[in-house]
Design a protein around this motif. Structure first.
Motif, PDB file in Angstrom:
ATOM      1  N   GLY A 179      22.606  50.425  80.027  1.00 22.71           N
ATOM      2  CA  GLY A 179      22.826  50.717  78.552  1.00 22.71           C
ATOM      3  C   GLY A 179      21.588  51.494  78.091  1.00 22.71           C
ATOM      4  O   GLY A 179      21.640  51.790  76.946  1.00 22.71           O
ATOM      5  N   VAL A 180      20.502  51.593  79.022  1.00 30.20           N
ATOM      6  CA  VAL A 180      19.440  52.466  78.206  1.00 30.20           C
ATOM      7  C   VAL A 180      18.881  53.390  78.949  1.00 30.20           C
ATOM      8  O   VAL A 180      18.205  54.393  78.495  1.00 30.20           O
ATOM      9  N   GLY A 181      19.104  53.405  80.183  1.00 29.79           N
ATOM     10  CA  GLY A 181      18.658  54.571  81.263  1.00 29.79           C
ATOM     11  C   GLY A 181      19.944  55.229  82.053  1.00 29.79           C
ATOM     12  O   GLY A 181      21.325  54.991  81.856  1.00 29.79           O
ATOM     13  N   GLU A 182      19.597  56.071  82.902  1.00 26.48           N
ATOM     14  CA  GLU A 182      20.449  56.566  83.761  1.00 26.48           C
ATOM     15  C   GLU A 182      20.082  56.119  85.340  1.00 26.48           C
ATOM     16  O   GLU A 182      19.162  55.815  85.555  1.00 26.48           O
ATOM     17  N   PRO A 183      21.239  56.009  86.196  1.00 26.68           N
ATOM     18  CA  PRO A 183      22.716  56.509  86.046  1.00 26.68           C
ATOM     19  C   PRO A 183      23.317  55.556  85.074  1.00 26.68           C
ATOM     20  O   PRO A 183      23.140  54.491  84.787  1.00 26.68           O
ATOM     21  N   ASN A 184      24.475  55.940  84.488  1.00 25.72           N
ATOM     22  CA  ASN A 184      24.861  55.243  83.382  1.00 25.72           C
ATOM     23  C   ASN A 184      26.590  55.161  83.674  1.00 25.72           C
ATOM     24  O   ASN A 184      27.277  54.616  82.971  1.00 25.72           O
ATOM     25  N   GLU A 185      26.724  55.478  84.772  1.00 22.98           N
ATOM     26  CA  GLU A 185      28.370  55.088  85.427  1.00 22.98           C
ATOM     27  C   GLU A 185      28.074  54.026  86.479  1.00 22.98           C
ATOM     28  O   GLU A 185      27.178  53.638  86.951  1.00 22.98           O
ATOM     29  N   ARG A 186      29.243  53.568  86.730  1.00 22.18           N
ATOM     30  CA  ARG A 186      29.441  52.391  87.780  1.00 22.18           C
ATOM     31  C   ARG A 186      29.679  53.061  89.018  1.00 22.18           C
ATOM     32  O   ARG A 186      30.210  54.268  89.261  1.00 22.18           O
ATOM     33  N   LEU A 187      29.346  52.217  90.211  1.00 21.70           N
ATOM     34  CA  LEU A 187      29.305  52.486  91.483  1.00 21.70           C
ATOM     35  C   LEU A 187      30.695  52.603  92.050  1.00 21.70           C
ATOM     36  O   LEU A 187      31.320  51.610  91.646  1.00 21.70           O
ATOM     37  N   ARG A 188      31.260  53.462  92.639  1.00 19.16           N
ATOM     38  CA  ARG A 188      32.628  53.254  93.092  1.00 19.16           C
ATOM     39  C   ARG A 188      32.786  52.835  94.517  1.00 19.16           C
ATOM     40  O   ARG A 188      31.833  52.733  95.602  1.00 19.16           O
ATOM     41  N   LYS A 189      33.795  52.149  94.605  1.00 20.36           N
ATOM     42  CA  LYS A 189      34.029  51.215  96.053  1.00 20.36           C
ATOM     43  C   LYS A 189      33.921  52.362  97.428  1.00 20.36           C
ATOM     44  O   LYS A 189      33.374  51.850  98.147  1.00 20.36           O
ATOM     45  N   ILE A 190      34.530  53.545  97.057  1.00 21.84           N
ATOM     46  CA  ILE A 190      34.412  54.630  98.238  1.00 21.84           C
ATOM     47  C   ILE A 190      32.781  54.766  98.447  1.00 21.84           C
ATOM     48  O   ILE A 190      32.596  55.217  99.558  1.00 21.84           O
ATOM     49  N   GLU A 191      32.156  54.923  97.417  1.00 27.13           N
ATOM     50  CA  GLU A 191      30.787  55.331  97.642  1.00 27.13           C
ATOM     51  C   GLU A 191      29.786  54.119  98.555  1.00 27.13           C
ATOM     52  O   GLU A 191      29.176  54.339  99.603  1.00 27.13           O
ATOM     53  N   TYR A 192      30.252  53.132  98.061  1.00 26.40           N
ATOM     54  CA  TYR A 192      29.589  51.683  98.831  1.00 26.40           C
ATOM     55  C   TYR A 192      30.075  51.669 100.192  1.00 26.40           C
ATOM     56  O   TYR A 192      29.290  51.794 101.347  1.00 26.40           O
ATOM     57  N   LYS A 193      31.590  51.849 100.406  1.00 22.28           N
ATOM     58  CA  LYS A 193      32.163  51.822 101.688  1.00 22.28           C
ATOM     59  C   LYS A 193      31.375  52.853 102.788  1.00 22.28           C
ATOM     60  O   LYS A 193      31.276  52.818 103.811  1.00 22.28           O
ATOM     61  N   LEU A 194      31.235  54.139 102.108  1.00 26.63           N
ATOM     62  CA  LEU A 194      30.590  55.130 102.943  1.00 26.63           C
ATOM     63  C   LEU A 194      29.192  55.001 103.413  1.00 26.63           C
ATOM     64  O   LEU A 194      28.784  55.175 104.459  1.00 26.63           O
ATOM     65  N   VAL A 195      28.333  54.269 102.708  1.00 31.21           N
ATOM     66  CA  VAL A 195      27.186  53.856 103.102  1.00 31.21           C
ATOM     67  C   VAL A 195      27.170  52.689 104.270  1.00 31.21           C
ATOM     68  O   VAL A 195      26.435  52.629 104.995  1.00 31.21           O
ATOM     69  N   VAL A 196      27.990  51.528 103.962  1.00 30.44           N
ATOM     70  CA  VAL A 196      28.297  50.599 104.746  1.00 30.44           C
ATOM     71  C   VAL A 196      28.735  51.134 106.252  1.00 30.44           C
ATOM     72  O   VAL A 196      28.170  50.866 107.299  1.00 30.44           O
ATOM     73  N   GLU A 197      29.694  52.083 106.348  1.00 21.85           N
ATOM     74  CA  GLU A 197      30.129  52.747 107.541  1.00 21.85           C
ATOM     75  C   GLU A 197      28.954  53.366 108.461  1.00 21.85           C
ATOM     76  O   GLU A 197      28.813  53.418 109.307  1.00 21.85           O
TER      77      GLU A 197
END
Length: 279
Positions: free
Chosen positions: A235-253
């Motif tokens: 709420g005070v800094g960036e990034p100010n958006e939420r992580l998407r499931k597909i982003e996390y999935k790509l890193v895990v893969e």
């Protein structure tokens, strides 16, 4: 005596009453103590005593603990009081963001009446000399490796040298403390060693992939890694958006593709503010 403990090397005379870039003075400032604190890395044990220190040398814009990392929240502990805090702990002691109070912790450890198990929970932004000194009392290094991308390191942490500094630091941690595993009731427990954490940031999958590539190249795929999906906008800094499931999935893969054989992933539901302690 001027302080050059961290890579910021601000040279503050903390013994003389000055505070450093980190916000720290001579005595450690403890913002919160949580007994029976649970971790997503179960190999550290079911519960630890978490000691959250106030201030921070790195100061990431998205810090979930920004209330204590930016301000002067907490109580100052002189060496004797800090030693008493450690001696009163019921579990392994998790030192959270301890780097800027390394001297104070060293002094307190020397005064302790009992032996303790210490987890050194660090941003990874460490000098080699600080790693060597911490290794004298540390059992497990729980070290972040935040950035392979220098642009992201500058944007979010004002640390263009982060990748080089943190890479050297975690390599020294690995050299200083070898992994020692035990098995209790069928569960493998890490008694000594290194865990490398990486928080996946929204919009920065490439940074995460490159960070994993560096860990494999410099430390090998036997390294215990912990991939975190718990990013929550503060709420005070960036990034100010939420992580998407597909982003996390790509890193895990990608981690699986590289052949890492020991580590942890989070349930995506961990990306929630309720997992941030109330300071």
């Amino acid at each position: 005596m001027k302080c050059y403990d961290c890579p910021r090397a601000c040279g503050a005379d903390r013994e003389g009453g000055k505070t450093g870039v980190c916000g720290g003075g001579k005595n450690a400032r403890v913002a919160k103590i949580i007994e029976n604190f649970s971790y997503e890395e179960p190999c550290l044990g079911k519960e630890v005593t978490a000691v959250f220190f106030g201030g921070c040398a790195l100061g990431c814009s998205y810090c979930q603990n920004y209330k204590i990392s930016r301000g002067s929240i907490g109580e100052q502990y002189d060496d004797s009081a800090l030693a008493q805090l450690f001696d009163g702990a019921k579990n392994a002691i998790d030192l959270i963001t301890p780097s800027h109070y390394l001297y104070a912790i060293e002094r307190a450890v020397h005064l302790c009446k009992h032996e303790h198990v210490f987890i050194y929970n660090t941003s990874g932004y460490e000098t080699l000399s600080a790693v060597d000194r911490a290794s004298a009392f540390t059992d497990v290094f729980l070290a972040d490796f935040k950035y392979a991308d220098s642009k992201a390191a500058v944007r979010f942490s004002r640390a263009p040298d982060y990748c080089d500094v943190a890479t050297a630091a975690i390599q020294r941690m690995r050299a200083n403390i070898k992994d020692v595993w035990t098995e209790t009731n069928g569960e493998r427990m890490l008694r000594r060693g290194l865990i490398v954490r990486h928080l996946v940031l929204p919009g920065h999958v490439e940074n995460s992939i490159a960070a994993l590539d560096i860990i494999k190249e410099r430390l090998g795929t036997d390294t215990v890694i912990s991939l975190m999906s718990q990013f929550t906008p503060n709420g005070v800094g960036e990034p100010n958006e939420r992580l998407r499931k597909i982003e996390y999935k790509l890193v895990v893969e990608h981690a699986q593709k590289l052949g890492f054989n020991s580590g942890y992933i989070q349930e995506f539901s961990s990306a929630d503010g309720k997992y941030t302690p109330d300071f």
